[in-house]
Motif scaffolding. Structure first.
Motif, PDB file in Angstrom:
ATOM      1  N   ASP A   1       0.743  -1.243   0.030  1.00  0.00           N
ATOM      2  CA  ASP A   1       0.118   0.042  -0.264  1.00  0.00           C
ATOM      3  C   ASP A   1       0.523   0.793   0.129  1.00  0.00           C
ATOM      4  OD1 ASP A   1      -2.665  -2.009  -0.145  1.00  0.00           O
ATOM      5  OD2 ASP A   1      -2.716  -1.231   2.122  1.00  0.00           O
ATOM      6  N   GLU A   2       1.843   0.845   0.779  1.00  0.00           N
ATOM      7  CA  GLU A   2       2.859   2.575   0.993  1.00  0.00           C
ATOM      8  C   GLU A   2       3.293   2.393  -0.641  1.00  0.00           C
ATOM      9  OE1 GLU A   2       3.150   5.206   2.922  1.00  0.00           O
ATOM     10  OE2 GLU A   2       1.300   3.338   3.771  1.00  0.00           O
ATOM     11  N   LEU A   3       3.685   1.509  -1.037  1.00  0.00           N
ATOM     12  CA  LEU A   3       4.577   1.524  -1.614  1.00  0.00           C
ATOM     13  C   LEU A   3       3.204   2.089  -3.811  1.00  0.00           C
ATOM     14  CD1 LEU A   3       6.242  -1.446  -2.577  1.00  0.00           C
ATOM     15  CD2 LEU A   3       7.498   0.231  -2.507  1.00  0.00           C
ATOM     16  N   TYR A   4       2.463   1.928  -3.512  1.00  0.00           N
ATOM     17  CA  TYR A   4       1.779   2.662  -4.335  1.00  0.00           C
ATOM     18  C   TYR A   4       1.103   3.668  -3.829  1.00  0.00           C
ATOM     19  CZ  TYR A   4      -2.955   3.665  -5.878  1.00  0.00           C
ATOM     20  OH  TYR A   4      -4.603   4.524  -6.968  1.00  0.00           O
ATOM     21  N   LYS A   5       0.902   4.493  -2.721  1.00  0.00           N
ATOM     22  CA  LYS A   5       1.483   5.501  -2.239  1.00  0.00           C
ATOM     23  C   LYS A   5       1.912   6.265  -2.790  1.00  0.00           C
ATOM     24  CE  LYS A   5      -1.624   4.807   1.977  1.00  0.00           C
ATOM     25  NZ  LYS A   5      -1.510   4.966   3.500  1.00  0.00           N
ATOM     26  N   ILE A   6       3.259   5.932  -2.846  1.00  0.00           N
ATOM     27  CA  ILE A   6       4.625   7.157  -3.615  1.00  0.00           C
ATOM     28  C   ILE A   6       4.576   7.444  -5.177  1.00  0.00           C
ATOM     29  CG2 ILE A   6       7.404   6.950  -4.211  1.00  0.00           C
ATOM     30  CD1 ILE A   6       7.267   5.103  -1.639  1.00  0.00           C
ATOM     31  N   ASP A   7       4.093   5.887  -5.332  1.00  0.00           N
ATOM     32  CA  ASP A   7       3.459   5.884  -6.904  1.00  0.00           C
ATOM     33  C   ASP A   7       2.358   6.596  -7.178  1.00  0.00           C
ATOM     34  OD1 ASP A   7       3.432   5.059  -9.729  1.00  0.00           O
ATOM     35  OD2 ASP A   7       2.327   4.193 -10.035  1.00  0.00           O
ATOM     36  N   TYR A   8       1.429   7.196  -6.546  1.00  0.00           N
ATOM     37  CA  TYR A   8       0.488   8.212  -6.808  1.00  0.00           C
ATOM     38  C   TYR A   8       1.401   9.309  -6.594  1.00  0.00           C
ATOM     39  CZ  TYR A   8      -3.588  10.444  -5.970  1.00  0.00           C
ATOM     40  OH  TYR A   8      -4.853  11.389  -6.348  1.00  0.00           O
ATOM     41  N   LYS A   9       2.097   9.749  -5.145  1.00  0.00           N
ATOM     42  CA  LYS A   9       2.423  10.641  -5.077  1.00  0.00           C
ATOM     43  C   LYS A   9       3.364  11.306  -6.319  1.00  0.00           C
ATOM     44  CE  LYS A   9       1.924  10.753   0.022  1.00  0.00           C
ATOM     45  NZ  LYS A   9       3.159  10.502   1.022  1.00  0.00           N
ATOM     46  N   ILE A  10       4.047  10.576  -6.926  1.00  0.00           N
ATOM     47  CA  ILE A  10       5.129  11.065  -7.942  1.00  0.00           C
ATOM     48  C   ILE A  10       4.338  11.100  -9.469  1.00  0.00           C
ATOM     49  CG2 ILE A  10       7.178   9.668  -9.016  1.00  0.00           C
ATOM     50  CD1 ILE A  10       8.480  10.520  -6.602  1.00  0.00           C
TER      51      ILE A  10
END
Length: 226
Positions: free
Chosen positions: A195-204
């Motif tokens: 989930d945290e990896l997904y959030k990072i991808d979204y932010k970028i």
């Protein structure tokens, strides 16, 4: 006539391979493999360029969802024996089952991630932060953070599947290795990791963070592996 196929998990490297071969040509016609229809491809292949030197560049034909149109387009390329060169680039890796069916005359180049990247993924277990970041530091000297992030996200997804007993379409030795590594994790922490990896991808992608991808990845690894 030569047909070139470039693919692999290391997209930057495969793109570079395509870029280098493109330098040889001055007349290139680009086609979108995602939407290419057999009748259009057949017409193009059957009509030589005015000067006889037009090169075709087709992207993401093999990567598109299975369909009659896709299969027909692939077969047209396999059967083609005209004079023009054809360049094919794929955004995804292809299976041996797919590439083994292609003509031996094709120049096929797979761009694989470096072995050190897989060494890094093998260290992704709780309590391994120091070891993982040491390998990561060496890996970054030659590998883009984007590729590292993609491969890590894919790996964590596979660990979740292995931990939750979901069937994996992988060789038995690879499944055994994944299950062994997944056994070091609680499923809830793996899901949180993903989930945290997904959030990072979204932010970028949305530009809602001031931190670059590498910095965010470093922070996350400290949180989940420390």
């Amino acid at each position: 006539m030569t047909t070139y196929l470039f693919y692999g998990d290391d997209q930057a490297a495969s793109r570079n391979n395509l870029y280098e071969i493109k330098k040889k040509y001055t007349d290139i016609r680009e086609l979108n493999g995602d939407k290419l229809l057999p009748k259009d491809l057949e017409s193009i292949l059957g009509t030589e360029s005015l000067f006889g030197n037009e090169t075709l560049l087709i992207e993401n034909l093999f990567s598109r969802l299975r369909s009659k149109d896709k299969d027909a387009c692939v077969q047209l390329l396999i059967n083609y024996n005209g004079n023009r060169d054809i360049l094919i680039w794929e955004k995804k890796s292809l299976t041996k089952l797919t590439t083994n069916k292609l003509p031996k005359s094709w120049v096929i180049k797979e761009s694989k991630p470096p072995a050190l990247l897989f060494n890094f993924l093998d260290t992704v277990v709780p309590g391994s932060h120091q070891q993982a970041t040491k390998i990561l530091a060496s890996l970054r000297k030659s590998t883009d953070d984007g590729l590292i992030f993609i491969m890590l996200t894919r790996h964590v997804s596979s660990l979740i599947q292995a931990r939750s007993a979901t069937s994996l379409k992988l060789p038995p030795w690879q499944i055994g290795k994944l299950k062994s590594q997944a056994g070091s994790w609680e499923i809830s922490k793996l899901v949180l990791f993903y989930d945290e990896l997904y959030k990072i991808d979204y932010k970028i992608k949305t530009g809602t963070t001031k931190l670059d991808l590498g910095s965010q990845l470093d922070i996350l690894l400290l949180q989940v592996l420390g």
